[in-house]
Write an enzyme that holds these catalytic residues in place. Structure first.
Site, short mmCIF file in Angstrom:
data_model
loop_
_atom_site.label_atom_id
_atom_site.label_comp_id
_atom_site.label_asym_id
_atom_site.label_seq_id
_atom_site.Cartn_x
_atom_site.Cartn_y
_atom_site.Cartn_z
N CYS A 45 44.97 36.41 37.11
CA CYS A 45 45.70 35.91 38.28
C CYS A 45 45.30 34.48 38.60
O CYS A 45 46.14 33.66 38.99
CB CYS A 45 45.41 36.78 39.50
SG CYS A 45 45.88 38.48 39.27
C1 BEZ Z 1 43.35 40.09 36.20
O1 BEZ Z 1 44.16 39.88 37.09
O2 BEZ Z 1 42.71 39.20 35.71
C2 BEZ Z 1 43.20 41.47 35.66
C3 BEZ Z 1 43.47 42.54 36.49
C4 BEZ Z 1 43.32 43.81 35.99
C5 BEZ Z 1 42.94 44.01 34.67
C6 BEZ Z 1 42.70 42.93 33.84
C7 BEZ Z 1 42.84 41.65 34.34
#
Ligand code: BEZ
Length: 211
Positions: A45
């Site tokens: 994100c």
């Molecule tokens: C992320 O947003 O980086 C993420 C969220 C859940 C699992 C893997 C990555």
């Protein structure tokens, strides 16, 4: 309830990092892109929000307002923003919705319980100036989206909203386009003065009409 293409994008009021908004009022006459994130302070994100901030000018040039949502509160968003800025070398320039009560996530069916009970998947809703949903995409949490692909898709959505054409596989802005099947070749010749290449009676190319 799931949201389908052509549905009116559900309206909501929400707190965001840029103040409280009424979604439809915030959209105004613009196109919009609402996209969800599993949670704050997560690695993928952080890269996605940074990339969107970098490309904000390109979305804006196409008349598209961008807005992110995650199911954390405003305090958490405000603490995360400096990280996004520092890591990606950007200034955050679009709102992030604080959806701690999951109002928006529920309205847009962004929580897929068999993937995760708590976090949203990576949903994208592209909304036209008529407030109707023009495109939806769903990616799992582990796969970051390609924001250049989203810009490409917007080019196609905007072109095909205004001309009786469709875009072929891997089309990029400026490439030849396909005349929609509903138009006869005789009418297509009149409608598209740049010319028609009839590969098959059902596959007719023409140069992009707005270039
Ligand atoms: C992320 O947003 O980086 C993420 C969220 C859940 C699992 C893997 C990555």
């Amino acid at each position: 309830m799931s949201i389908r293409l052509g549905d009116i994008a559900p309206n909501f009021t929400a707190k965001t990092t840029e103040g409280t908004i009424d979604f439809h009022e915030w959209l105004g006459e613009s196109w919009g892109m609402l996209f969800s994130h599993p949670a704050d302070f997560t690695p993928v994100c952080t890269t996605e929000l940074g990339k969107t901030a970098l490309l904000k000018g390109e979305f804006e040039a196409k008349g598209v307002k961008v807005i992110a949502v995650s199911v954390d509160d405003l305090d958490s968003h405000n603490k995360w923003v400096p990280d996004i800025e520092e890591i990606n070398g950007v200034t955050m320039n679009f709102p992030i919705i604080a959806d701690e009560d999951r109002k928006v996530a529920t309205l847009y069916d962004m929580i897929h319980p068999n993937a995760s009970e708590k976090a949203t998947v990576r949903s994208v809703f592209i909304i036209g100036p008529d407030k109707k949903v023009k495109l939806t995409l769903t990616y799992p949490a582990s796969t970051g989206r390609n924001f250049h692909e989203l810009l490409r898709v917007i080019d196609s959505l905007q072109l095909t909203a205004n001309y009786s054409v469709a875009t072929p596989a891997d089309w990029q802005d400026g490439d030849k386009v396909i005349v929609v099947p509903a138009i006869s070749t005789e009418d297509a010749i009149k409608k598209f003065p740049k010319g028609i290449d009839e590969v098959r009676p059902y596959l007719r190319y023409t140069p992009q009409p707005n270039k």
